[in-house]
Design a protein around this motif. Structure first.
Motif, PDB file in Angstrom:
ATOM      1  N   GLY A 110       2.721  29.430  64.887  1.00 41.31           N
ATOM      2  CA  GLY A 110       4.053  29.503  64.308  1.00 41.31           C
ATOM      3  C   GLY A 110       4.438  28.195  63.669  1.00 41.31           C
ATOM      4  O   GLY A 110       3.896  27.141  63.998  1.00 41.31           O
ATOM      5  N   GLY A 111       5.364  28.283  62.728  1.00 40.88           N
ATOM      6  CA  GLY A 111       5.816  27.089  62.020  1.00 40.88           C
ATOM      7  C   GLY A 111       4.725  26.476  61.161  1.00 40.88           C
ATOM      8  O   GLY A 111       4.729  25.274  60.918  1.00 40.88           O
ATOM      9  N   VAL A 112       3.800  27.302  60.695  1.00 40.68           N
ATOM     10  CA  VAL A 112       2.667  26.814  59.913  1.00 40.68           C
ATOM     11  C   VAL A 112       3.151  26.382  58.539  1.00 40.68           C
ATOM     12  O   VAL A 112       3.865  27.121  57.856  1.00 40.68           O
ATOM     13  CB  VAL A 112       1.576  27.899  59.783  1.00 40.68           C
ATOM     14  N   THR A 113       2.750  25.188  58.134  1.00 40.10           N
ATOM     15  CA  THR A 113       3.078  24.679  56.801  1.00 40.10           C
ATOM     16  C   THR A 113       1.794  24.534  55.996  1.00 40.10           C
ATOM     17  O   THR A 113       0.687  24.588  56.560  1.00 40.10           O
ATOM     18  CB  THR A 113       3.757  23.299  56.873  1.00 40.10           C
ATOM     19  N   VAL A 114       1.933  24.328  54.700  1.00 39.00           N
ATOM     20  CA  VAL A 114       0.745  24.115  53.868  1.00 39.00           C
ATOM     21  C   VAL A 114      -0.023  22.895  54.350  1.00 39.00           C
ATOM     22  O   VAL A 114      -1.243  22.841  54.237  1.00 39.00           O
ATOM     23  CB  VAL A 114       1.092  24.018  52.367  1.00 39.00           C
ATOM     24  N   ILE A 165       1.766  29.534  69.526  1.00 33.47           N
ATOM     25  CA  ILE A 165       2.977  30.119  70.092  1.00 33.47           C
ATOM     26  C   ILE A 165       2.564  31.209  71.066  1.00 33.47           C
ATOM     27  O   ILE A 165       1.415  31.654  71.070  1.00 33.47           O
ATOM     28  CB  ILE A 165       3.919  30.674  69.002  1.00 33.47           C
ATOM     29  N   GLY A 166       3.522  31.622  71.885  1.00 39.11           N
ATOM     30  CA  GLY A 166       3.244  32.653  72.879  1.00 39.11           C
ATOM     31  C   GLY A 166       4.454  33.516  73.132  1.00 39.11           C
ATOM     32  O   GLY A 166       5.357  33.628  72.299  1.00 39.11           O
ATOM     33  N   GLU A 167       4.499  34.111  74.287  1.00 36.12           N
ATOM     34  CA  GLU A 167       5.551  35.059  74.645  1.00 36.12           C
ATOM     35  C   GLU A 167       6.965  34.522  74.419  1.00 36.12           C
ATOM     36  O   GLU A 167       7.812  35.252  73.894  1.00 36.12           O
ATOM     37  CB  GLU A 167       5.372  35.500  76.102  1.00 36.12           C
ATOM     38  N   PRO A 168       7.266  33.280  74.779  1.00 39.55           N
ATOM     39  CA  PRO A 168       8.649  32.800  74.568  1.00 39.55           C
ATOM     40  C   PRO A 168       9.097  32.878  73.107  1.00 39.55           C
ATOM     41  O   PRO A 168      10.249  33.199  72.826  1.00 39.55           O
ATOM     42  CB  PRO A 168       8.609  31.347  75.050  1.00 39.55           C
ATOM     43  N   GLU A 169       8.203  32.624  72.180  1.00 38.65           N
ATOM     44  CA  GLU A 169       8.575  32.663  70.764  1.00 38.65           C
ATOM     45  C   GLU A 169       8.830  34.094  70.280  1.00 38.65           C
ATOM     46  O   GLU A 169       9.596  34.311  69.343  1.00 38.65           O
ATOM     47  CB  GLU A 169       7.508  31.989  69.900  1.00 38.65           C
ATOM     48  N   PHE A 170       8.183  35.067  70.919  1.00 35.57           N
ATOM     49  CA  PHE A 170       8.439  36.462  70.572  1.00 35.57           C
ATOM     50  C   PHE A 170       9.805  36.904  71.067  1.00 35.57           C
ATOM     51  O   PHE A 170      10.379  37.854  70.558  1.00 35.57           O
ATOM     52  CB  PHE A 170       7.352  37.379  71.158  1.00 35.57           C
ATOM     53  N   GLU A 171      10.316  36.233  72.080  1.00 33.63           N
ATOM     54  CA  GLU A 171      11.600  36.607  72.668  1.00 33.63           C
ATOM     55  C   GLU A 171      12.790  35.967  71.968  1.00 33.63           C
ATOM     56  O   GLU A 171      13.931  36.360  72.200  1.00 33.63           O
ATOM     57  CB  GLU A 171      11.622  36.230  74.155  1.00 33.63           C
ATOM     58  N   LEU A 172      12.547  34.977  71.112  1.00 33.33           N
ATOM     59  CA  LEU A 172      13.646  34.328  70.401  1.00 33.33           C
ATOM     60  C   LEU A 172      14.327  35.347  69.498  1.00 33.33           C
ATOM     61  O   LEU A 172      13.683  36.202  68.903  1.00 33.33           O
ATOM     62  CB  LEU A 172      13.133  33.167  69.556  1.00 33.33           C
ATOM     63  N   MET A 183      11.485  33.998  64.232  1.00 35.50           N
ATOM     64  CA  MET A 183      12.282  32.783  64.404  1.00 35.50           C
ATOM     65  C   MET A 183      11.442  31.520  64.302  1.00 35.50           C
ATOM     66  O   MET A 183      11.984  30.426  64.158  1.00 35.50           O
ATOM     67  CB  MET A 183      13.021  32.824  65.748  1.00 35.50           C
ATOM     68  N   VAL A 184      10.114  31.642  64.362  1.00 39.85           N
ATOM     69  CA  VAL A 184       9.242  30.468  64.274  1.00 39.85           C
ATOM     70  C   VAL A 184       8.243  30.600  63.123  1.00 39.85           C
ATOM     71  O   VAL A 184       7.153  30.054  63.171  1.00 39.85           O
ATOM     72  CB  VAL A 184       8.507  30.199  65.613  1.00 39.85           C
ATOM     73  N   GLY A 185       8.629  31.310  62.068  1.00 37.90           N
ATOM     74  CA  GLY A 185       7.728  31.498  60.932  1.00 37.90           C
ATOM     75  C   GLY A 185       7.626  30.272  60.058  1.00 37.90           C
ATOM     76  O   GLY A 185       8.404  29.336  60.203  1.00 37.90           O
TER      77      GLY A 185
END
Length: 131
Positions: free
Chosen positions: A78-82, A104-111, A63-65
């Motif tokens: 997460g949310g890495v751009t060029v 990012i951390g645990e919360p982003e894995f839970e999305l 969800m945060v790729g």
């Protein structure tokens, strides 16, 4: 001279691709392939031949790729751009200081795209409504 020996760090960049209709997004569709290529290019340009950049399939926080993982530092981005790649290469891979605003951390894995659908059995993805 070619690099020899064990890499100092491994950088895993998600390039997973799913069908556009899948409820979870794909890092490749969000620019993960370009991020991967630039990490390789910039790390080489900075002489970081002890860094191994690896194209990876799903790393899970979809969800945060696009998502990137740096080992052995245990740093997730997460949310890495060029536009973020040069800073990650210079600040983290070269200078050993993680780029905090991208971590990012645990919360982003839970999305989940299924949030609010708790009545579904574990692992059940509802059918996608017709367009």
């Amino acid at each position: 001279m070619a690099r020899a020996g064990k890499p100092r760090k491994h950088v895993f960049v998600c390039v997973n691709q799913r069908d556009e209709a899948h409820p979870r997004p794909s890092c490749l569709n969000r620019g993960g392939g370009d991020v991967f290529e630039l990490v390789r290019e910039f790390s080489g340009a900075h002489g970081l031949d002890d860094i191994k950049v690896v194209a990876s399939f799903c790393l899970e926080p979809c969800m945060v790729g696009p998502v990137m993982y740096v080992a052995p530092d245990d740093v997730w981005y997460g949310g890495v751009t060029v536009g973020d790649v040069e800073q990650i290469v210079e600040q983290h891979l070269r200078d050993e200081e993680p780029v905090e605003f991208l971590r990012i951390g645990e919360p982003e894995f839970e999305l989940s795209p299924l949030q609010g659908r708790d009545a579904l059995p574990p692992g059940m993805i509802p059918p996608i409504p017709p367009a």
